[in-house]
Scaffold this motif. Structure first.
Motif, PDB file in Angstrom:
ATOM      1  N   ALA A 341       1.003  -1.268  -0.003  1.00  0.00           N
ATOM      2  CA  ALA A 341      -0.044   0.089   0.040  1.00  0.00           C
ATOM      3  C   ALA A 341       0.789   1.260   0.124  1.00  0.00           C
ATOM      4  N   THR A 342       1.693   1.332   0.800  1.00  0.00           N
ATOM      5  CA  THR A 342       2.600   2.561   0.972  1.00  0.00           C
ATOM      6  C   THR A 342       3.435   2.625  -0.260  1.00  0.00           C
ATOM      7  N   LEU A 343       3.875   1.628  -0.904  1.00  0.00           N
ATOM      8  CA  LEU A 343       4.849   1.678  -2.258  1.00  0.00           C
ATOM      9  C   LEU A 343       3.832   2.168  -3.430  1.00  0.00           C
ATOM     10  N   LEU A 344       2.642   1.695  -3.480  1.00  0.00           N
ATOM     11  CA  LEU A 344       1.694   2.172  -4.516  1.00  0.00           C
ATOM     12  C   LEU A 344       1.336   3.620  -4.441  1.00  0.00           C
ATOM     13  N   LYS A 345       1.288   3.953  -3.049  1.00  0.00           N
ATOM     14  CA  LYS A 345       1.037   5.483  -2.739  1.00  0.00           C
ATOM     15  C   LYS A 345       2.058   6.450  -3.362  1.00  0.00           C
ATOM     16  N   GLU A 346       3.387   5.718  -3.087  1.00  0.00           N
ATOM     17  CA  GLU A 346       4.554   6.513  -3.559  1.00  0.00           C
ATOM     18  C   GLU A 346       4.731   6.718  -5.170  1.00  0.00           C
ATOM     19  N   LEU A 347       4.396   5.554  -5.545  1.00  0.00           N
ATOM     20  CA  LEU A 347       4.285   5.291  -7.069  1.00  0.00           C
ATOM     21  C   LEU A 347       3.457   6.452  -7.718  1.00  0.00           C
ATOM     22  N   ALA A 363      -5.334   0.036 -11.230  1.00  0.00           N
ATOM     23  CA  ALA A 363      -6.032  -1.287 -11.320  1.00  0.00           C
ATOM     24  C   ALA A 363      -5.358  -2.245 -10.272  1.00  0.00           C
ATOM     25  N   CYS A 364      -4.213  -1.821 -10.094  1.00  0.00           N
ATOM     26  CA  CYS A 364      -3.680  -2.881  -8.909  1.00  0.00           C
ATOM     27  C   CYS A 364      -4.232  -2.551  -7.602  1.00  0.00           C
ATOM     28  N   ILE A 365      -4.576  -1.351  -7.262  1.00  0.00           N
ATOM     29  CA  ILE A 365      -5.255  -1.108  -6.061  1.00  0.00           C
ATOM     30  C   ILE A 365      -6.752  -1.660  -5.922  1.00  0.00           C
ATOM     31  N   SER A 366      -7.303  -1.533  -6.959  1.00  0.00           N
ATOM     32  CA  SER A 366      -8.773  -2.160  -7.028  1.00  0.00           C
ATOM     33  C   SER A 366      -8.767  -3.771  -6.883  1.00  0.00           C
TER      34      SER A 366
END
Length: 474
Positions: A341-347, A363-366
């Motif tokens: 989750a943290t990595l996706l937010k940073e990206l 799409a990955c988050i969903s």
């Protein structure tokens, strides 16, 4: 019904205009076209842009093929002349599909296979690597978008080359030839799989040569295609499972061995293509796949200082892989629990202006938050909701970004309604309503997000039927 002529007839008239009337090749072709069109002949089946030999008036493509035939018939050993003929054939085949089809009709493929077989059988020695490379380049250009010509003899020779040759350039050209044979041809893919090519290629799945590894990975991906409209049912899924059982663990472990982001991106993409079953996703996780993917995204090696978060293609393929692995619920939860989750937010923050990457991230988050309240809570606590809203605000015209964003919002709030007020305070309702009007083709996805946010949304009943006979209540 319009009249037609053969390519040979057209070429003969061009030759006559060049030789008999001393016209330039361009003038000769122009005059020939005018003559036949005046006679009402349809030239749609004619290759009109063949390069003409100014001395003989014949297409140099045809001449090159004739010279190659003579070379074989005469059992010549003049490699210099052979290279020139091969170079001409390669250059002509590079121009267009009609050129390649014409070359095949004139026997170029069988001639090239004969030349290749002769080189392979010359006491097992490749005395002139340059000639072998030239033959393989011709076969590549000839097979490109024309996979029907690839036959059992071609497959046998390719396997023999891979077994006995150690030259990097030869191996890469041979692998590229197999790749072209796979595209849009299900029978070729099945024949290649039945020939145990995967077992043969396993020796290249190592850290020894990144260039060869990339070509091998491309073959693995092409073997999982399902793009042949002539075949009712393909074997893409079965091929992916078979390849995965052979190489997916080794391939995952290799992620820590390379610094080249192109090799890493290809590796991630290939693992994602192979992760088509839950047990395959578990196999990737068992060898530390999730941690390795995260480490690759952050740095060029597991211990290196360089940061890969700015490399768009690498992270896009990593996100696709994480989404594929999340098809297994156990792996999905591990991805989130280990810092996804943290990595996706940073990206999202770094690449908010890149449509392709944010689309993959949303799409990955969903997928990671689908039907899992705990995962949604972890994502929400990182503050990613505001970033998602800003992303949608940044790309109002991109339908895929808006759709994937709506999926992410919907999956995060569907089981966590306590989040809705925060989302609404960021202005998500207005953004989704704008997207609803801007992208009507994805209105159902956007309406689902609005509905689960508790917003007013007009749900239209798409079809209502009228029964022929009314049912009376007793």
């Amino acid at each position: 019904m319009s009249k037609v002529i053969s390519q040979d007839t057209f070429d003969d008239i061009v030759k006559e205009n060049v030789v008999e009337f001393s016209m330039s090749p361009d003038e000769a072709k122009e005059e020939t076209i005018k003559q036949f069109e005046a006679q009402g002949i349809n030239l749609a089946n004619i290759v009109k842009d063949l390069k003409i030999n100014t001395d003989s008036g014949k297409p140099i493509l045809n001449e090159a093929i004739e010279h190659l035939k003579s070379y074989i018939d005469d059992k010549s050993s003049n490699d210099e002349a052979l290279l020139q003929y091969l170079y001409t054939l390669h250059e002509e085949c590079q121009k267009s599909i009609p050129h390649r089809v014409l070359a095949s009709k004139n026997g170029a493929h069988s001639i090239l296979l004969s030349l290749l077989e002769a080189r392979i059988n010359s006491n097992g020695e490749y005395s002139n690597t340059e000639v072998l490379e030239a033959i393989l380049k011709c076969l590549n250009s000839l097979t490109n978008k024309q996979p029907d010509i690839f036959n059992a003899n071609a497959l046998s020779l390719a396997k023999c080359l891979l077994d006995t040759n150690v030259n990097e350039s030869i191996i890469c050209l041979c692998l590229q030839w197999l790749q072209k044979a796979c595209v849009m041809h299900e029978i070729n893919r099945q024949n290649i799989m039945n020939a145990n090519i995967v077992q043969q290629l396993k020796r290249f799945v190592s850290k020894e040569n990144g260039k060869i590894l990339r070509e091998v990975l491309a073959i693995f991906r092409y073997l999982t295609l399902d793009d042949d409209i002539r075949t009712e049912f393909g074997s893409a899924h079965e091929n992916a499972c078979q390849i995965a059982n052979e190489v997916v663990k080794d391939l995952t472990a290799l992620l820590k061995e390379f610094e080249d982001t192109n090799v890493l991106a290809d590796s991630l993409l290939t693992i994602g293509c192979l992760a088509v079953r839950q047990e395959i996703c578990m196999n990737v996780d068992e060898v530390g796949g999730i941690k390795l993917v995260f480490q690759v995204m952050v740095s060029s090696t597991c211990t290196g200082p360089a940061n890969n978060l700015n490399v768009v293609r690498l992270n896009r393929e990593a996100l696709k892989l994480l989404r594929a692995l999340a098809g297994n619920d156990t792996v999905k939860n591990r991805i989130v629990q280990e810092g996804g989750a943290t990595l996706l937010k940073e990206l999202l923050q770094i690449h908010i202006s890149n449509e392709q990457l944010v689309s993959a991230a949303l799409a990955c988050i969903s997928t990671l938050t689908l039907r899992v309240k705990e995962n949604s809570k972890i994502f929400f606590e990182t503050g990613i909701a505001e970033i998602i809203v800003e992303t949608l605000r940044t790309h109002p015209k991109n339908k895929i970004v808006q759709r994937n964003g709506a999926w992410a919002v919907r999956n995060m709030v569907s089981r966590s309604r306590e989040q809705c007020n925060i989302w609404l305070s960021f202005g998500i309702e207005d953004l989704l309503n704008v997207a609803l009007n801007e992208h009507p083709s994805v209105h159902q996805d956007i309406k689902a997000a609005l509905r689960d946010l508790g917003c007013n949304v007009e749900l239209k009943e798409e079809w209502t039927g009228t029964a022929e006979k009314k049912i009376l209540n007793s």
